[in-house]
Enzyme design. Structure first.
Site, PDB file in Angstrom:
ATOM      1  N   LYS A   1       0.910   4.217   6.944  1.00 56.62           N
ATOM      2  CA  LYS A   1       0.384   5.275   5.992  1.00 56.62           C
ATOM      3  C   LYS A   1       0.869   6.669   5.781  1.00 56.62           C
ATOM      4  CE  LYS A   1      -2.780   1.977   5.012  1.00 56.62           C
ATOM      5  NZ  LYS A   1      -2.902   1.249   3.864  1.00 56.62           N
TER       6      LYS A   1
ATOM      7  N   SER B   1       0.836  -1.195   0.066  1.00 61.06           N
ATOM      8  CA  SER B   1       0.088   0.049  -0.093  1.00 61.06           C
ATOM      9  C   SER B   1       0.984   1.227  -0.009  1.00 61.06           C
ATOM     10  CB  SER B   1      -0.929  -0.049   1.131  1.00 61.06           C
ATOM     11  OG  SER B   1      -0.241   0.211   2.423  1.00 61.06           O
TER      12      SER B   1
END
Length: 197
Positions: free
Chosen positions: A91, A49
């Site tokens: 993230k 991700s």
């Protein structure tokens, strides 16, 4: 008697040196344990991700949350939200409390407080909605996070994850300590070692 005293001196010196080495070793180990308990830790990246910034298998040095003094847009953070996933996830902070996030999924552009973000770190523009309604005002004590591999990341766009309460943040990634193997070649690029952000 004098000869025995002379022989005893080197033995005492050796014993003292050995004691000093053991003492230095114990202090060093203790310092490392304390540093990794209260200051920083190594955490691995699991998944894709954050491509291209981070690869699956990368090992990050993460500064503990208590020492960060808050988070700013652009910071890469490691968080754990048990109701979403039991393992830590990595993230990028896009917005902090009180800021308004809007995403134009047609053009793939992210806006914060009405200003278009110039995101040279993303793998591709943001075309995939995940269920969160936009525009969204980030609640107090929270941050809005996205993965750099936007269309292959579950992040704050998802109503399963949503905005992140800062208490879920383990810390800020500050250094790539060990690169993971490249997905295609399996070779580690040691030239990637260094600061991230």
């Amino acid at each position: 008697m004098e000869k025995e005293a002379r022989r005893a001196e080197p033995e005492e010196k050796k014993s003292r040196e050995a004691y000093e080495w053991v003492q230095a070793l114990v202090c060093s180990v203790l310092a490392v344990v304390l540093a990794f308990t209260f200051c920083a830790r190594l955490i691995g990246v699991d998944g894709h991700s954050m491509v291209p910034t981070l690869q699956d298998g990368d090992r990050l040095l993460v500064l503990n949350s208590a020492l960060c003094g808050g988070y700013a847009p652009g910071d890469i953070v490691v968080l754990r939200k048990e109701s979403f996933l039991p393992t830590p996830i990595v993230k990028r902070v896009i917005a902090t409390e009180g800021q308004v996030v809007d995403i134009d999924f047609g053009s793939g552009v992210v806006y914060v407080d009405g200003v278009r973000l110039h995101e040279d770190y993303v793998n591709e523009l943001t075309y995939t909605p995940e269920g969160t309604e936009f525009p969204l005002t980030v609640p107090e004590g929270c941050v809005f996070v996205l993965g750099d591999n936007r269309n292959h990341s579950t992040d704050s766009r998802s109503d399963q994850l949503g905005t992140i309460d800062m208490r879920y943040i383990i810390g800020r990634a500050v250094f790539l300590a060990l690169p993971g193997p490249d997905a295609e070649t399996g070779v580690r690029d040691y030239g990637r070692i260094g600061g991230i952000g």
